[in-house]
Design a protein around this motif. Structure first.
Motif, short mmCIF file in Angstrom:
data_model
loop_
_atom_site.label_atom_id
_atom_site.label_comp_id
_atom_site.label_asym_id
_atom_site.label_seq_id
_atom_site.Cartn_x
_atom_site.Cartn_y
_atom_site.Cartn_z
N GLU A 1 0.82 -1.21 0.00
CA GLU A 1 0.00 0.00 0.00
C GLU A 1 0.85 1.26 0.00
N ASN A 2 2.03 1.22 0.64
CA ASN A 2 2.86 2.41 0.75
C ASN A 2 4.04 2.43 -0.23
N GLU A 3 4.18 1.36 -1.03
CA GLU A 3 5.21 1.27 -2.06
C GLU A 3 6.61 1.52 -1.47
N TRP A 4 6.90 0.82 -0.40
CA TRP A 4 8.22 0.97 0.22
C TRP A 4 9.31 0.29 -0.62
N ILE A 5 9.01 -0.96 -0.98
CA ILE A 5 10.00 -1.71 -1.75
C ILE A 5 9.29 -2.33 -2.94
N GLY A 6 10.06 -2.64 -3.95
CA GLY A 6 9.48 -3.20 -5.16
C GLY A 6 9.02 -4.63 -4.97
N PRO A 7 8.21 -5.14 -5.90
CA PRO A 7 7.69 -6.51 -5.79
C PRO A 7 8.79 -7.56 -5.73
N VAL A 8 9.84 -7.39 -6.57
CA VAL A 8 10.91 -8.40 -6.59
C VAL A 8 11.61 -8.43 -5.23
N ALA A 9 11.87 -7.27 -4.69
CA ALA A 9 12.56 -7.22 -3.40
C ALA A 9 11.70 -7.84 -2.30
N ARG A 10 10.40 -7.59 -2.37
CA ARG A 10 9.52 -8.17 -1.35
C ARG A 10 9.56 -9.69 -1.39
N VAL A 11 9.49 -10.24 -2.61
CA VAL A 11 9.50 -11.69 -2.73
C VAL A 11 10.85 -12.26 -2.28
N ILE A 12 11.92 -11.62 -2.71
CA ILE A 12 13.25 -12.11 -2.32
C ILE A 12 13.42 -12.04 -0.81
N LEU A 13 12.91 -10.95 -0.22
CA LEU A 13 13.01 -10.82 1.24
C LEU A 13 12.24 -11.93 1.94
N GLY A 14 11.04 -12.25 1.43
CA GLY A 14 10.24 -13.31 2.04
C GLY A 14 10.90 -14.67 1.90
N ILE A 15 11.43 -14.96 0.69
CA ILE A 15 12.09 -16.25 0.49
C ILE A 15 13.33 -16.36 1.36
N THR A 16 14.10 -15.27 1.44
CA THR A 16 15.31 -15.29 2.28
C THR A 16 14.96 -15.54 3.75
N ALA A 17 13.91 -14.85 4.22
CA ALA A 17 13.51 -15.05 5.62
C ALA A 17 13.03 -16.47 5.85
N GLY A 18 12.31 -17.04 4.88
CA GLY A 18 11.84 -18.41 5.04
C GLY A 18 12.98 -19.40 5.07
N LEU A 19 13.96 -19.26 4.14
CA LEU A 19 15.10 -20.18 4.14
C LEU A 19 15.94 -20.01 5.41
N ALA A 20 16.08 -18.77 5.87
CA ALA A 20 16.84 -18.54 7.11
C ALA A 20 16.15 -19.23 8.29
N ALA A 21 14.83 -19.14 8.33
CA ALA A 21 14.11 -19.80 9.42
C ALA A 21 14.27 -21.31 9.35
N LEU A 22 14.25 -21.88 8.14
CA LEU A 22 14.45 -23.32 8.01
C LEU A 22 15.86 -23.72 8.45
N GLY A 23 16.85 -22.90 8.05
CA GLY A 23 18.22 -23.20 8.48
C GLY A 23 18.38 -23.11 9.99
N ALA A 24 17.78 -22.09 10.59
CA ALA A 24 17.86 -21.96 12.04
C ALA A 24 17.14 -23.11 12.73
N GLY A 25 16.02 -23.52 12.17
CA GLY A 25 15.31 -24.64 12.76
C GLY A 25 16.11 -25.92 12.71
N ASP A 26 16.78 -26.17 11.59
CA ASP A 26 17.60 -27.37 11.48
C ASP A 26 18.78 -27.31 12.44
N PHE A 27 19.40 -26.13 12.58
CA PHE A 27 20.53 -25.98 13.51
C PHE A 27 20.08 -26.26 14.94
N LEU A 28 18.94 -25.69 15.33
CA LEU A 28 18.46 -25.89 16.70
C LEU A 28 18.05 -27.34 16.92
N HIS A 29 17.52 -27.98 15.88
CA HIS A 29 17.13 -29.38 16.03
C HIS A 29 18.34 -30.25 16.29
N ARG A 30 19.43 -29.97 15.61
CA ARG A 30 20.66 -30.75 15.82
C ARG A 30 21.25 -30.49 17.21
#
Length: 633
Positions: free
Chosen positions: A95-124
């Protein structure tokens, strides 16, 4: 000597084997025993020491209340809260056009992969409960990111978007299986079902996406035994369906309903399969409000799909959907609707005859169908309602005969339903006193059937109809003078016959006495009518009172005579009770109310009848006393 040498060689070999075993177990041999085996002392054998396995954390073995709250539930709630925050952040960023669509998607994917990596690290690191929440958050973020890239920002084609979502679903399932953690799967699916709520897609995309999640949830629940996923999936599917603009997409919505129904019909939990049947019926009711043929056809197919595996729920689902549809339908043509509901009735009626066993289906199918057909047709086709009820009665009687040898209880239930339909047909088709006479005939017939079948339960149907007769007499028939005496007489006969064919006892005696009370009631009403028509207005009360007293006394003499002739104690006692009532009425009421002429007539007539009664007992004294001596009641 050779034998002695061989024996020594065997002993030496045996000793060497024992020493070898002791060396492997870490036990030292006694030198004395080694030098002189004859005086060898047994060496204490210590239990072998095995390596100690690390014991699981006490909190994981038996988590206490504080652990469950602080580690498990707060973790889960925190992850869900973060997921909501991420979704609202994306929406706010758009709504406020802070960041472009590509950046938003990349940011979301990066956060998701980081959470998966952190989850695997904590599981080990054996922080498994905490790691499950973080891994679930990562799966949900990936869902949100790929879905937004495909359907909201259109950065990738639909086919690639679906492939990415399928990959994320598979990834979540794989992680849940690897970690053996249902919460990872649950949190991942929560994010998946939440995605279309945050970013509204096209209708066909919503349906396809929801089915993709449903398939994954059901397969994972079956593979790992995580049955709560089935409940979660069907609830989420129902909620997503209600958010769709489905009213103008009948065909597409029907295909989605059919696919979801087929999927959840193979779920492991019976409650999920039942919910699928009911929810599909409800959804069709709101989907086809403008097209009666479409609703009736789809609902019939749905009922037929569940008729074998869950018949009562298929039946209940159809009628629930039908009831909701009738409230919202813009058109409801009598002919097609009647044909459709009749086909549904025949479908379940045939099931009962082919595969007896579902008592609930037998009990519900006919009555619900008749009620629906009556509400549908009665306003314009009332003349055929009695015929419909009689037809249902005949069908249930045929079924009862068919089931008599294979399922006696079902046969009895079908017979009872046939009686109910006949009872309903009588007031629907007839009017006035004819209703009471028909009910009286039916009650007597049922009592006779009960005596022939030697089944006391069937008599309760006759008693229920007799109760209807009493209410109809009190409300309607007593006010009508035409054929009133015939009506009361027929009702009394029905009570007497029912008492005769019942098991002897207090209930049968009560039914028999009620029959006499009805007869006296009818005679009294006729006396009152005659007095109103023929007596002078100032003498109506006197004529009525005196005539009723004489009638009661005459009736008592007749009953006593019948008791003497048939050797029935109840008749003799009933006659004597009536005489007592007449005497009380004469001395407590008539003597003060009647005029001199009518008082004289009443006393003379009643006196003569009382003398006649005493003569009966005098004439047959020995016979009556003989009955008492021989206990002939």
């Amino acid at each position: 000597m050779n034998d002695t040498g061989d024996l020594r060689d065997e002993l030496r070999a045996l000793r060497e084997r024992v020493e070898a075993i002791e060396r492997r177990l870490g036990m030292a041999a006694d030198p004395v025993s080694a030098e002189n085996p004859a005086i060898a002392k047994p060496t204490p054998v210590e239990a072998p020491r095995f390596s100690q396995q690390p014991q699981p954390d006490r909190a994981e073995r038996s988590p206490g209340l504080e652990t469950r709250l602080g580690l498990t539930w707060i973790n889960r709630i925190g992850v869900i809260t973060l997921l909501f925050g991420a979704g609202f952040f994306f929406k706010y960023a758009v709504e406020n056009e802070w960041i472009g669509p590509v950046a938003r998607v990349i940011l979301g994917i990066t956060a998701g992969l980081a959470a998966l990596g952190a989850g695997d690290f904590l599981h080990r690191r054996n922080q498994r409960l905490f790691a499950q929440g973080i891994s679930g958050l990562g799966i949900a973020l990936l869902y949100l990111s790929f879905y937004a890239a495909s359907q909201f920002y259109h950065l990738i084609p639909d086919i690639i978007g679906f492939a990415a979502l399928a990959f994320v679903t598979a990834l979540g399932a794989a992680l849940a299986i690897q970690y053996d953690a249902m919460p990872v799967a649950a949190l991942g699916f929560f994010g998946g079902y939440l995605t279309p709520v945050l970013v509204a897609p096209a209708l066909w995309v919503l349906y396809g996406y929801t089915l993709l999640l449903d398939v994954a949830a059901v397969m994972l629940a079956r593979a790992r035994g995580w049955r709560p996923l089935e409940i979660f999936a069907i609830v989420a599917t129902a909620l997503l369906y209600t958010t769709a603009n489905y009213r103008h997409e009948s065909l597409l919505g029907t295909l989605f309903i059919a696919a979801a129904y087929a999927l959840f019909s193979v779920a492991q939990l019976p409650g999920v399969r039942i919910a699928a049947q009911l929810l599909a019926s409800i959804a069709l009711a709101f989907l086809w409000t403008k097209n009666p043929s479409g609703f009736l056809l789809c609902s019939f197919v749905l009922a037929a799909a569940g008729v074998v595996t869950r018949p009562i729920w298929a039946l209940g689902g159809f009628w629930l959907g039908y009831a909701l549809w009738t409230l919202n339908a813009t058109a409801r043509p009598d002919g097609p609707v009647f044909v459709a509901i009749t086909l549904v009735f025949v479908l379940f009626f045939a099931l009962v005859n082919i595969r007896p066993g579902s008592v609930s289906v037998v009990a519900a199918n006919g009555p619900i169908y008749f009620g629906a057909a009556y509400l549908l047709l009665n306003p314009h086709h009332h003349a055929f309602m009695g015929l419909l009820a009689v037809s249902l009665a005949a069908a249930h009687l045929i079924t009862a005969r068919h089931l008599l040898t294979v399922a006696p209880q079902m046969a009895l239930l079908s017979t009872g339903l046939a009686a109910v339909f006949v009872t309903l047909a009588i007031p629907v088709q007839l009017a006035g006193y004819a209703i009471t006479i028909a009910w009286a005939t039916e009650a007597a017939a049922l009592a006779w059937i009960a005596s022939r079948w030697k089944d006391a339960r069937a008599i309760w149907l006759a008693l229920a109809i007799l109760a209807l007769i009493l209410m109809h007499l009190a409300v309607f028939d007593r006010e009508s003078s035409d054929s009133r005496l015939i009506t009361f007489t027929a009702s009394a006969i029905a009570f007497w016959l029912t008492a005769k064919w019942m098991q002897p006892g207090r209930l049968a005696a009560a039914v028999y006495i009620i029959g006499h009370a009805l007869m006296l009631w009818g005679l009294g009403l006729e006396i009152e009518r005659w007095a109103l028509q023929h007596a002078d207005p100032q003498n109506v009360v006197s004529v009525t009172t005196a005539a009723i007293s004489i009638m009661l006394a005459a009736y008592a003499v007749i009953v006593i005579g019948a008791g003497v002739l048939t050797a029935t104690t109840i008749n003799r006692f009933l006659g004597l009770a009536l005489i007592g009532i007449v005497i009380l009425k004469l001395y407590l009421y008539d003597v003060w109310l009647l005029g001199r002429l009518y008082r004289t007539i009443a006393f003379v007539a009643l006196g003569a009848l009382l003398v006649l009664s005493s003569y009966v007992y005098s004439r047959y004294r020995e016979r009556v006393e003989g009955w008492w001596t021989n206990n002939r009641l």
